[in-house]
Design an enzyme around this catalytic site. Structure first.
Site, PDB file in Angstrom:
ATOM      1  N   HIS A  36       3.417   4.369   6.105  1.00 50.50           N
ATOM      2  CA  HIS A  36       2.925   4.992   4.862  1.00 50.50           C
ATOM      3  C   HIS A  36       1.654   5.833   4.984  1.00 50.50           C
ATOM      4  O   HIS A  36       1.101   6.228   3.955  1.00 50.50           O
ATOM      5  CB  HIS A  36       2.789   3.940   3.756  1.00 50.50           C
TER       6      HIS A  36
ATOM      7  N   ASP B  51       0.791  -1.229   0.000  1.00 56.48           N
ATOM      8  CA  ASP B  51       0.000   0.000   0.000  1.00 56.48           C
ATOM      9  C   ASP B  51       0.826   1.282   0.000  1.00 56.48           C
ATOM     10  O   ASP B  51       0.255   2.361   0.045  1.00 56.48           O
ATOM     11  CB  ASP B  51      -0.926  -0.018   1.242  1.00 56.48           C
TER      12      ASP B  51
HETATM   13 ZN   LIG Z   1      -2.118   1.137   4.116  1.00 58.86          ZN
END
Ligand SMILES: [Zn+2]
Length: 1009
Positions: free
Chosen positions: A577, A373
């Site tokens: 992130h 991700d």
């Molecule tokens: Zn994520």
């Protein structure tokens, strides 16, 4: 024959939803429920179990935002339920479309054992597979009333993202808290029907589809809707034939891995993530126990460490499941970090701390990097991954590209140094697969390597906010093992998938360079204080290690292993992130800023302690150079009495007239107009003008910045269509200082904001350094500073970890056009044959570039992205005071831009002591730079020296060690011996070096006592 397809499908869907699924639980009794609401922070489970509980009526409200309510539930299995499968059904007020983003619960027995979790798609608690009857039940639920922040219009500003501003009113209403019997035949029938309904929807008009449709009708014909339980087995028998048909010989194969992508912070604070991880893993352990084929994978050593520290009972069960091969540590990193912005040394530590944790705790070294991700992937990664023992890379994020479809799913990714790593993007385009018929068919349909390769990965389970794999998904996987018309699905360790793919694709396609995400481009800029905190603290920790290592090898000073490890772990966690990219709620960023202040103070204290040990108390003023470049004649890691520094060059000449101010030293001459804009910047040796004709540099520009979605993440291309140039200045004042520098102070006011800039030219400097203090009070506005350069650049050259990458300045193709906002570390260089200029920064990561042509003369404008002000998920993003330091380097090449970027980010230190000291190691070789000097993580006392080639070419060099060197070896980033490590034996105490372009080399030195 008439076509009854739609009739059959509608019939099956209605009977499934309205009759079969409700019949899975034929009997129910209400439980006795009591509750204790806790509006504040969570408490330890043992304390929760000991609370006083008051009666709770199911159907009443509970739970203000971010609160915890402890429920106690009691009941007794009726004696006439003997032999039945008995469970609890608990609905805390769930919305089944909000798994991981809503209220959740963790269930405990009275002895503190965590049973499993509750979420919108997982509302059951086991009691007995075959009840004896009469069992007493007492369980406790730690229910978290986390607010929903992504609603149906998902990106509206909300005050719910911080406990300090969130609403105190209850958010949820309990719906069901019952003791129930579960009819297994009806449950299995529901899955049979669902799998076949989803499969037929993906099939062509061919016999297989029609046989399934007929079987559905046959099954529904034998099902008595008034006696579902009694007739479910007969209905299943009618479906058994079509479910037994094996998959085609060439069917696509899905390597499924149970998964819950749990964001370490995002729309919840860090403290809630700890509970999310505990909740999800307890349910996954339950599924591991009940389904012998199921395998669950979890990344992020940090998440394991939270469980080790705070949920030791659960952690012990995970350890056992890891040992049994059922619970698979993934990724070998501390967290699933951003990979674009962290420094090279930070990425090394993500791998070092991650892999070491897995080695020490589980005896496992991860073989692949798992980053489904993160928002784009640095081209420095392939080398770092392979030097950290990671042979494969996994992500799916590039499928989110707005413009271009990535051409491969299984391929080799080549980084800046030429390292290649086998890479896979799941063609399902998700990291939260449900194993629906649509998803598995999509994987087979989209898979780009089907000519030669047979399989792709399916990460199966609710993610982002956790939840993981459900028993329904596991039941689907059983049916999809070998089913005609469907890909084959089997639970599998990703290592096996990559081994099979390597055999099937001996000559895979190659993708060279960055994996740029054509989305979320504003994550390089949002939440500037978080960015600045990351840049400062990762530099300070490297510096602290340098002085601490030098002191520990020469003096009785004790190397602060524990403190450094704890500080690194904190920095690495915040590179997650959604934290470093600036996309979390206000709470997360408020805490991040406080955490960076704490780390900064602690690192400064370590630096002071080590420096004091090195110099002993005294009154000599000393200058210390922590940077990996020689400055003022002081080598990296060395020091010099202030009195012995070379005399500064002649003072800068400053001339002010009605047209502005001209600053010049012996190298450059710069004109600043009466508005504080740079109208000319000349390299005196060549006479070259740097500023594009008729343009002004240091031009601050405002853009309306209201993306179509994902406010903190995205800037959309149309933002450039509206621009306001901040030309007018309130004042422009010239001053000089004792060291001969000239300073122009520019004040600007606009809207509700104010900016003070100090433009400084020092003696002997090629860089005009600008310090900018901004009181930022704008909303949905992007602030950039522009440098239009009279340079015909074919590429921008932007620093990345351990080197740089080039990007074309044209937008010939959709691939270049999509890169309208890109990443840098400390510099961006524009150059043409014979001349170049660079823009440096101390806390920014985003820039954009435009290429202009007038009268057949090409110029290039580079702009640093300074501040934004999105309103979701933090409605006050970036409001308040900010400091940026940046600069224009006039007459630059890669080496000088690299050095200037380092100098801007790594200031000299001045202390008083007794004597100066030489550096522990000295590095010779053009383009070779030190990255780290530290003691080995195994606490052996051996010294780790990491260096890299920064210019993008092969080079030779020499490392001199100012200590009694016993031996040297080349090691991995994990500081372990390399089988093919270049022998670096030396008899002279010098280490001869030969490196490839952008190579990162880690040396392990043993010193004699
Ligand atoms: Zn994520």
């Amino acid at each position: 024959m008439h076509d009854d397809t739609s009739l059959t499908i509608a019939r099956a869907r209605r009977v499934l939803a309205e009759r079969i699924i409700p019949a899975i639980y034929p009997q129910s009794l209400p439980l006795e429920v009591a509750a204790h609401p806790l509006p504040g922070e969570p408490i330890a489970p043992a304390d929760g179990l000991a609370l006083d509980y008051c009666p709770h009526t199911v159907g009443t409200e509970w739970g203000p935002a971010w609160g915890t309510t402890w429920f106690r539930i009691r009941g007794q299995v009726p004696t006439d339920w003997a032999g039945k499968h008995v469970e609890l059904r608990i609905d805390l007020g769930f919305d089944t479309s909000m798994t991981g983003f809503q209220c959740e619960g963790q269930v405990y027995r009275a002895d503190g054992h965590g049973v499993k979790s509750l979420n919108p798609r997982n509302q059951w608690i086991p009691v007995a597979d075959a009840a004896a009857g009469g069992e007493d039940i007492e369980l406790f639920i730690e229910a978290a009333s986390n607010p929903v922040l992504l609603e149906h219009h998902p990106f509206l500003p909300t005050a719910q993202g911080d406990v300090r501003s969130s609403s105190p009113t209850p958010l949820y209403t309990t719906k069901t808290m019952d003791l129930v019997t579960r009819d297994l035949a009806v449950y299995e029938l529901s899955l049979d029907l669902e799998v076949l309904l989803e499969l037929q929807a993906e099939l062509p008009e061919a016999p297989r589809r029609f046989r399934i449709l007929q079987a559905l009708d046959d099954a529904l014909d034998v099902l008595d809707l008034a006696r579902i339980g009694d007739t479910a087995a007969a209905a299943r028998a009618a479906l058994a034939g079509v479910l037994a048909q094996p998959a085609e010989a060439s069917a696509h194969r899905l390597a499924a891995i149970g998964h819950a992508h749990i964001d370490s912070a995002w729309l919840w604070p860090l403290r809630e993530t700890i509970r999310k991880v505990a909740r999800t893993t307890s349910s996954m352990l339950e599924l591991i126990d009940s389904d012998p084929d199921f395998i669950y994978g979890m990344s992020s050593a940090q998440q394991y460490k939270w469980l080790k520290d705070q949920h030791p009972g659960l952690y012990a069960r995970i350890k056992q499941a890891v040992a049994n091969g059922r619970f698979v540590p993934l990724g070998g990193m501390w967290v699933e970090s951003d990979t674009v912005m962290p420094s090279g040394e930070s990425l090394v530590r993500q791998f070092l701390y991650g892999q070491r944790f897995f080695q020490e705790e589980f005896g496992i070294t991860c073989h692949g990097a798992w980053l489904p991700d993160s928002f784009g992937y640095s081209p420095a990664l392939p080398q770092l991954m392979s030097r950290a023992g990671l042979d494969w890379f996994f992500t799916q994020k590039i499928s989110w590209n707005q413009t271009n479809t990535f051409p491969h799913h299984s391929f080799d990714w080549e980084g800046i140094d030429g390292s290649r790593v086998p890479t896979h993007f799941p063609p399902m385009d998700t990291y939260n697969a449900q194993l629906s018929g649509h998803e598995v068919a999509l994987a087979a349909r989209q898979f780009r390597e089907s000519r030669r390769a047979s399989s792709s990965i399916a990460p199966v389970g609710w993610g982002d906010g956790g939840g993981g794999t459900t028993r329904e998904m596991a039941s689907k996987a059983q049916r999809l093992k070998d089913l005609e018309g469907s890909p084959r699905v089997s639970w599998e360790h990703p290592d096996s998938f990559y081994a099979r793919t390597a055999a099937e694709l001996p000559n895979p396609a190659v993708w060279v360079g960055e994996l740029y995400l054509e989305l979320h481009r504003a994550t390089l800029t949002s939440q500037h204080l978080t960015k600045a905190g990351n840049r400062r603290t990762e530099q300070l920790l490297v510096e602290a290690e340098l002085w601490a290592t030098t002191a520990a090898t020469r003096t009785p000073y004790d190397y602060p292993y524990q403190e450094l490890d704890a500080l690194w772990e904190a920095v690495l966690l915040h590179q997650f992130h959604d934290i470093l990219p600036g996309t979390s709620i206000a709470w997360v960023h408020r805490e991040a800023v406080a955490e960076y202040a704490r780390i900064t103070a602690a690192a400064q204290a370590l630096i002071t302690a080590a420096q004091t040990a090195l110099t002993d108390p005294g009154d000599v003023e000393l200058v210390l150079n922590p940077a990996p470049i020689t400055r003022n004649g002081i080598p990296p890691g060395g020091s010099c009495p202030l009195a012995k520094l070379p005399a500064p060059g002649p003072a800068v000449t400053a001339v002010q007239d009605a047209y502005g101010i001209r600053l010049s030293n012996e190298l450059v001459s710069i004109n600043v107009d009466t508005n504080g804009l740079i109208t000319s910047a000349i390299d005196l040796a060549s006479g070259r003008e740097t500023i594009a004709p008729g343009q002004c540099a240091n031009l601050l520009q405002l853009h309306q910045d209201f993306p179509n979605q994902w406010d903190a993440w995205d800037v959309d291309a149309f933002y450039r269509n509206r621009v306001t140039d901040l030309v007018a200045a309130d004042s422009v004042e010239l001053s000089t200082d004792a060291e001969g520098s000239a300073r122009i102070t520019v004040q600007r006011s606009f809207c509700a904001s104010h900016i003070t800039q100090e433009l400084v030219l020092a003696p002997g400097a090629r860089m005009l350094e600008i310090t900018q203090h901004t009181d930022w009070q704008e909303v949905e506005t992007f602030l950039k500073v522009a440098f239009p350069l009279d340079i015909r650049a074919e590429h921008s050259i932007a620093e990345t970890q351990f080197g740089y990458l080039k990007r074309p300045t044209h937008v010939n193709t959709s691939w270049e056009a999509a890169k309208f906002e890109t990443s840098m570390h400390r510099f961006v260089l524009l150059k043409e044959p014979g001349f170049g200029a660079a823009v440096l920064n101390d806390s920014s990561y985003g820039y954009d570039l435009t290429r202009e042509a007038a009268d057949a003369r090409v110029s290039t404008t580079v702009r640093i992205s300074l501040l934004r002000a999105p309103r979701f998920p933090d409605p006050h993003t970036d409001q308040g005071l900010h400091t940026h330091r940046y600069g224009l380097l006039i007459g630059a090449d890669i080496a000088s831009a690299t050095a200037a970027g380092i100098a801007l980010n790594t200031p000299e230190r001045r202390i008083t002591g007794r004597y100066a000291f030489p550096p522990l190691v000295e590095l010779d070789g053009e383009g070779l730079l030190l990255s780290a000097v530290k003691l080995a993580a195994d606490r052996s006392g051996e010294v780790i020296v990491r260096l890299y080639e920064s210019l993008g070419r092969r080079c030779t060099g020499m490392l001199r060690v100012n200590a009694d060197l016993e031996s040297v070896s080349t090691v991995s980033l994990l500081e372990e011996p390399l089988a093919d490590g270049e022998p670096v034996f030396t008899e002279t105490g010098h280490v001869e070096l030969s490196l490839g372009a952008f190579e990162v080399r880690t040396l392990r030195l043993r010193l004699r006592d």
